[in-house]
Scaffold this active site. Structure first.
Site, PDB file in Angstrom:
ATOM      1  N   TRP A  41      -8.105  -7.182   5.623  1.00  0.00           N
ATOM      2  CA  TRP A  41      -6.752  -7.434   5.449  1.00  0.00           C
ATOM      3  C   TRP A  41      -6.392  -8.362   6.631  1.00  0.00           C
ATOM      4  O   TRP A  41      -6.731  -8.172   7.948  1.00  0.00           O
ATOM      5  CB  TRP A  41      -6.280  -5.959   6.024  1.00  0.00           C
ATOM      6  CG  TRP A  41      -5.397  -4.961   4.748  1.00  0.00           C
ATOM      7  CD1 TRP A  41      -6.406  -4.127   5.220  1.00  0.00           C
ATOM      8  CD2 TRP A  41      -5.182  -5.181   3.491  1.00  0.00           C
ATOM      9  NE1 TRP A  41      -6.172  -3.019   4.195  1.00  0.00           N
ATOM     10  CE2 TRP A  41      -5.469  -3.857   3.364  1.00  0.00           C
ATOM     11  CE3 TRP A  41      -4.580  -5.920   3.220  1.00  0.00           C
ATOM     12  CZ2 TRP A  41      -5.187  -3.390   1.652  1.00  0.00           C
ATOM     13  CZ3 TRP A  41      -3.812  -5.710   1.685  1.00  0.00           C
ATOM     14  CH2 TRP A  41      -4.179  -3.788   1.518  1.00  0.00           C
ATOM     15  N   TYR A  94      -5.415   5.619  -9.242  1.00  0.00           N
ATOM     16  CA  TYR A  94      -6.833   4.604  -9.130  1.00  0.00           C
ATOM     17  C   TYR A  94      -7.485   5.204  -9.996  1.00  0.00           C
ATOM     18  O   TYR A  94      -8.702   4.718 -10.078  1.00  0.00           O
ATOM     19  CB  TYR A  94      -6.874   5.240  -7.248  1.00  0.00           C
ATOM     20  CG  TYR A  94      -5.911   4.500  -6.318  1.00  0.00           C
ATOM     21  CD1 TYR A  94      -6.208   2.866  -5.768  1.00  0.00           C
ATOM     22  CD2 TYR A  94      -4.262   4.836  -5.608  1.00  0.00           C
ATOM     23  CE1 TYR A  94      -5.016   2.293  -5.765  1.00  0.00           C
ATOM     24  CE2 TYR A  94      -3.823   4.451  -5.369  1.00  0.00           C
ATOM     25  CZ  TYR A  94      -3.927   2.490  -4.655  1.00  0.00           C
ATOM     26  OH  TYR A  94      -2.738   1.673  -4.403  1.00  0.00           O
ATOM     27  N   THR A 145      -8.742  -0.161   6.396  1.00  0.00           N
ATOM     28  CA  THR A 145      -7.987   0.573   5.474  1.00  0.00           C
ATOM     29  C   THR A 145      -6.304   0.213   6.308  1.00  0.00           C
ATOM     30  O   THR A 145      -6.596   0.860   7.092  1.00  0.00           O
ATOM     31  CB  THR A 145      -8.170   1.750   4.734  1.00  0.00           C
ATOM     32  OG1 THR A 145      -7.996   3.234   5.979  1.00  0.00           O
ATOM     33  CG2 THR A 145      -9.122   2.134   3.981  1.00  0.00           C
ATOM     34  N   VAL A 146      -4.981   0.293   5.903  1.00  0.00           N
ATOM     35  CA  VAL A 146      -3.754   0.780   6.202  1.00  0.00           C
ATOM     36  C   VAL A 146      -4.046   2.036   5.321  1.00  0.00           C
ATOM     37  O   VAL A 146      -3.895   2.777   4.641  1.00  0.00           O
ATOM     38  CB  VAL A 146      -2.861   0.086   5.738  1.00  0.00           C
ATOM     39  CG1 VAL A 146      -3.731  -1.515   6.976  1.00  0.00           C
ATOM     40  CG2 VAL A 146      -3.063  -1.155   4.542  1.00  0.00           C
ATOM     41  N   ARG A 189     -14.428   0.187   4.262  1.00  0.00           N
ATOM     42  CA  ARG A 189     -13.114  -0.303   4.438  1.00  0.00           C
ATOM     43  C   ARG A 189     -12.019  -0.784   5.417  1.00  0.00           C
ATOM     44  O   ARG A 189     -12.174   1.151   5.880  1.00  0.00           O
ATOM     45  CB  ARG A 189     -13.150  -0.528   2.714  1.00  0.00           C
ATOM     46  CG  ARG A 189     -13.644  -0.838   2.064  1.00  0.00           C
ATOM     47  CD  ARG A 189     -12.386  -1.108   0.565  1.00  0.00           C
ATOM     48  NE  ARG A 189     -12.931   0.641   0.314  1.00  0.00           N
ATOM     49  CZ  ARG A 189     -11.506   1.531   0.104  1.00  0.00           C
ATOM     50  NH1 ARG A 189     -10.283   0.425   0.430  1.00  0.00           N
ATOM     51  NH2 ARG A 189     -11.304   2.501  -0.453  1.00  0.00           N
ATOM     52  N   CYS A 211       0.697  -0.911   0.052  1.00  0.00           N
ATOM     53  CA  CYS A 211       0.329   0.178  -0.328  1.00  0.00           C
ATOM     54  C   CYS A 211       0.713   1.325   0.640  1.00  0.00           C
ATOM     55  O   CYS A 211       1.457   1.738   0.551  1.00  0.00           O
ATOM     56  CB  CYS A 211      -1.085  -0.242   1.428  1.00  0.00           C
ATOM     57  SG  CYS A 211      -1.413   1.299   1.943  1.00  0.00           S
TER      58      CYS A 211
END
Length: 328
Positions: free
Chosen positions: A89, A187, A123-124, A121, A53
C-alpha cells in the site's frame, strides 16, 4: 488492504483445492495493562487504512462512532496498489508521497520496522506506534472489539455501547458466521481458482445472505433495537456488494438492491453518521476494478472503470425507523 490480494503472487493463500485461505494476522496483541499488552493511550498510535478495504473500514466506523478521532490519528493509503514487485500500500494521496506523521512511502516499511523478517502481505487496518514507526496491531478481527472495550475511558460522552457485556456471546457467534460466510465469503468466491471452490463459496454466501434477510425482517438491527459491532461488520461488505463483489468477484446471483430488508437496512446504516460519511465509493470502485494486479490477471486489462451503480439510491428513504418505531 485489509487482506485484499488480487494476484497470483500469494500461493500460500490458495489451497490445493483452489480455495482461497486468508493469511493469519501477525500482530495481535490485546490492549490493557498486562504483560505483552498495548496501552490504550491518546496520541500514541496512528491507524492506517484504505477507504477501499472493508476490514479497515469497520475500524474507522467504530473510531468515528465512539469519538476516538482525537485519540487515534488516521493515515490513508491509495486505493490503487503501487506497481511494485511485491504487494503493498502506498501513501501517494499525501503530499510528497509519504505519510505526514510516519514519514514513510509504503506501509511495508512499518511492518519491516516491527519485524525485519516479515514476509506476509502488509495489510490494513494497521495500528502503528508513532514514536517507533512500528506496526503493533493488525488484527482486523479483534481491533473493533479492543476499541469498544479497552479504549472505553477515551470514548466521547454518550458513545454507543457497540459491544455490551450481556450480548457479547451472541455478537461473537454472529460475527464468526458473518466473517466466514459473508465478509470473507465474497473473497472466497472472487479468489477461487477452481470451479468447485467458487461454487461452494457462492452457495454459502447467498444462503447466509438469505438468512440475514429473514432476520432483518424482524428487527431494525441484527441484534434488536440498537447498533452493535455485528452491524458494523456486515455493513462494510454490503456497501461494497453491488459496486464491486457482484461483478469483480462473481457474487452475482442477485444484487444487494434486490433484497428488500438487507437493502433497506444497508441504507439505514449508510444514512447514520459514522457509516455513510466514511464510505468512499470512488475509492472502492477504483480498487476493485482498476488495481494493477487485477489488470495483470486479465479480468480488466484495459482498466475500464464501470459507471454504475447509481449511488443516489443510497440516500433514498429506507423506512426502517417507521417500521420499528420503538427502536433507535
Amino acid at each position: 488492504m485489509s487482506n485484499n490480494v488480487h494476484s497470483a503472487s500469494a500461493p500460500a493463500e490458495i489451497a490445493a483445492s483452489g480455495a482461497f485461505v486468508r493469511q493469519a494476522n501477525r500482530f495481535s496483541a490485546a490492549f490493557g495493562a498486562g504483560p505483552g499488552e498495548l496501552p490504550a493511550e491518546q496520541g500514541r498510535y496512528r491507524l492506517i487504512w484504505s477507504a477501499a478495504c472493508p476490514w479497515a473500514h469497520r475500524a474507522v466506523i467504530v473510531r468515528r462512532l465512539l469519538g476516538l478521532e482525537e485519540a487515534i490519528s488516521l493515515g490513508t493509503v491509495d486505493p490503487l496498489r503501487p506497481a511494485l514487485p511485491h504487494t503493498d500500500w502506498a501513501f501517494t494521496l499525501d503530499e510528497g508521497g509519504q505519510d505526514p506523521v510516519l514519514g514513510i512511502r509504503y506501509l511495508s516499511e512499518a511492518y519491516l520496522k516491527a519485524d525485519p523478517a516479515y514476509s506476509g502481505r502488509p495489510t490494513v487496518p494497521a495500528l502503528v506506534e508513532i514514536a517507533t514507526g512500528k506496526v503493533v496491531q493488525n488484527d482486523y478481527f479483534k481491533l473493533t472489539n479492543h476499541l469498544e472495550t479497552a479504549w472505553a475511558p477515551l470514548h466521547k460522552q454518550g458513545a454507543p455501547d457497540l459491544y455490551p457485556v450481556h450480548l457479547r456471546g451472541e455478537i461473537d457467534r454472529l460475527n464468526e458466521v458473518i466473517f466466514h460466510d459473508v465478509n470473507n465469503g465474497v473473497y472466497k468466491a472472487g479468489f477461487a481458482r477452481s470451479q468447485e471452490a467458487y461454487e461452494a463459496a457462492y452457495y454459502t454466501l447467498f444462503e447466509r445472505l438469505d438468512e440475514l434477510e429473514e432476520r432483518l425482517s424482524r428487527s431494525r438491527y441484527l441484534l434488536g433495537d440498537a447498533l452493535t459491532d455485528a452491524d458494523v461488520r456486515l455493513y462494510t461488505t454490503l456497501a461494497r456488494f453491488d459496486i464491486a463483489y457482484y461483478t469483480a468477484f462473481r457474487a452475482n446471483r442477485q444484487r444487494l438492491a434486490d433484497y428488500r430488508h438487507l437493502w433497506a437496512y444497508a441504507r439505514d446504516l449508510y444514512q447514520t453518521p459514522g457509516f455513510g460519511d466514511t464510505t468512499d465509493f470512488a475509492a472502492i470502485k477504483q480498487h476493485y476494478h482498476l488495481s494493477v494486479l487485477i489488470s495483470a490477471e486479465g479480468s480488466n486489462p484495459y482498466r475500464i472503470l464501470p459507471k454504475g451503480p447509481d449511488l443516489r439510491e443510497w440516500n433514498t428513504p429506507h423506512g426502517r425507523d417507521r417500521q420499528y418505531p420503538g427502536q433507535a
